[in-house]
Design a protein around this motif. Structure first.
Motif, PDB file in Angstrom:
ATOM      1  N   UNK A 108     -34.896  62.093 102.427  1.00  0.00           N
ATOM      2  CA  UNK A 108     -34.651  61.173 103.545  1.00  0.00           C
ATOM      3  C   UNK A 108     -33.608  61.632 104.559  1.00  0.00           C
ATOM      4  N   UNK A 109     -32.395  61.883 104.116  1.00  0.00           N
ATOM      5  CA  UNK A 109     -31.315  62.194 105.055  1.00  0.00           C
ATOM      6  C   UNK A 109     -31.566  63.517 105.775  1.00  0.00           C
ATOM      7  N   UNK A 110     -31.945  64.536 105.026  1.00  0.00           N
ATOM      8  CA  UNK A 110     -32.148  65.860 105.627  1.00  0.00           C
ATOM      9  C   UNK A 110     -33.332  65.868 106.591  1.00  0.00           C
ATOM     10  N   UNK A 111     -34.409  65.199 106.207  1.00  0.00           N
ATOM     11  CA  UNK A 111     -35.601  65.186 107.062  1.00  0.00           C
ATOM     12  C   UNK A 111     -35.339  64.426 108.355  1.00  0.00           C
ATOM     13  N   UNK A 112     -34.596  63.331 108.274  1.00  0.00           N
ATOM     14  CA  UNK A 112     -34.287  62.571 109.487  1.00  0.00           C
ATOM     15  C   UNK A 112     -33.459  63.417 110.452  1.00  0.00           C
TER      16      UNK A 112
END
Length: 385
Positions: A120-124
């Protein structure tokens, strides 16, 4: 009587024949415009998806072909052959950012949708997503889902709703802002949750890589290959490979349109040849009144040109309408899924070119009938019964 009025009277003399000849041209040109518009949208959407991927390199399972590269851009289900150890080895290489994805499929209301497992965090941060409603994943292992904007609108889903994936009801956390790409039609789950749901423990479909120095893309590709026995393709190579596949689709569409236009051209030849024989006596009277062969030739050529002009305008309008209506209903597959759900755009130059092309084809089709009419001798023409 002026040449224009004479031509108009001759065209509308046999109204049934006029209508059916014109319909042949309209349908032929409509198919041409439709296929060209959809083909143009297909290429434009591929380029947008390649840019939206945000990767300079893509790591795929060893032995992957161009079909898998198409699937990466369309969000289709992919083999899950890349292990957690291989992902860790790739992510350990300095000077680049590597984001793993698990690409799967599901269905909502019996309609297929893409499901993507992400970090989640990295992809966003990697894609620069924004939210229009609700919240994002609170943890990296959250059981909720974040939806693409178009998908949420299509199925009437919003934060607080539930979406069923593989028989499991998952709460909707938020809705992403529209991106204009396949992300708008995707259900996003956290990678651990997606791996559990699809029973793909420690496996992913592909890894998107962004390097710090673009001039060293080939160097990083070599480093990845040294670390893992997987396929590595650059964004430019993938785009070229996918466009070559789509080029085949475009050629097929153009050939179909060419057959329709060819049939319409023969319809014009048949109509004009019939008109030549029917109007032999009229041609003889015109010659007796002083009309030169060049004048008669121009009259018949103008008549066929008007068929092409009217048919081209009608075909351009009909083809534009059909391309907008047809795009959302195109079957979902590796070659055409870029079109499905996208906004089809028609280039005004394409429409103008279609009308011009139709007129030229009609005039070329009318050359032989016009020549036959012009070469009639006055005696032969005026004595015809």
């Amino acid at each position: 009587m002026t040449p224009g009025r004479l031509v108009f009277r001759n065209i509308t003399r046999r109204r049934g024949r006029f209508v059916f000849t014109l319909l042949g041209i309209v349908i032929g040109m409509a198919s041409f415009v439709t296929f060209m518009a959809l083909g143009g949208s297909l290429k434009a959407q591929i380029e947008r998806e390649s840019a939206a991927l945000g990767a300079n390199l893509v790591v795929t399972p060893k032995g992957s072909c161009a079909y898998e590269q198409v699937s990466i851009l369309t969000g289709e289900q992919l083999p899950t052959n890349i292990s957690a150890e291989e992902v860790a080895a790739i992510r350990a290489i300095e000077g680049m950012q590597a984001i793993p994805y698990l690409a799967e499929r599901s269905a909502i209301d019996n309609r297929p949708v893409s499901v993507m497992g992400i970090l989640p965090a990295e992809t966003r941060a990697f894609k620069g997503w924004e939210l229009t409603a609700g919240s994002y994943f609170p943890t990296e292992d959250d059981e909720g889902a974040v939806l693409g904007a178009v998908l949420a609108e299509q199925f009437g889903l919003s934060p607080g709703s539930q979406v069923r994936v593989r028989g499991t009801l998952i709460p909707v956390l938020g809705v992403l802002a529209e991106t204009g790409g396949k992300d708008d039609l995707t259900v996003f789950l956290s990678l651990p949750a997606a791996q559990r749901l699809y029973q793909q423990k420690d496996l992913v479909s592909y890894v998107a890589v962004r390097v710090e120095r673009l001039d060293e893309v080939d160097l990083y590709a070599s480093k990845i290959k040294e670390q893992v026995s997987l396929g590595v393709v650059s964004d430019k190579q993938m785009l070229s490979s996918v466009l070559s596949i789509v080029g085949t689709v475009n050629i097929t569409l153009q050939l179909i349109a060419a057959v329709a236009i060819l049939a319409a051209a023969f319809g014009i030849v048949n109509t004009m040849m019939t008109a030549t024989y029917e109007r032999k006596r009229e041609i003889g009277i015109l010659q007796a009144m002083g009309a030169r062969r060049a004048t008669i030739f121009r009259l018949f050529l103008l008549e066929s040109g008007i068929y092409g002009l009217l048919g081209g305008i009608g075909g351009a309008l009909l083809g534009t309408a059909v391309s907008f209506v047809a795009a959302p209903y195109i079957s979902q597959n590796a070659a055409t899924s870029f079109i499905k759900g996208t906004q089809t755009s028609v280039d005004p130059l394409l429409l103008a070119g279609a009308v011009l092309f139709s007129t030229l084809v009609a005039m070329v089709s009318g050359l032989y009938p016009a020549w036959k009419a012009a070469k009639l001798s006055p005696v032969e023409a005026i004595s015809y019964e």
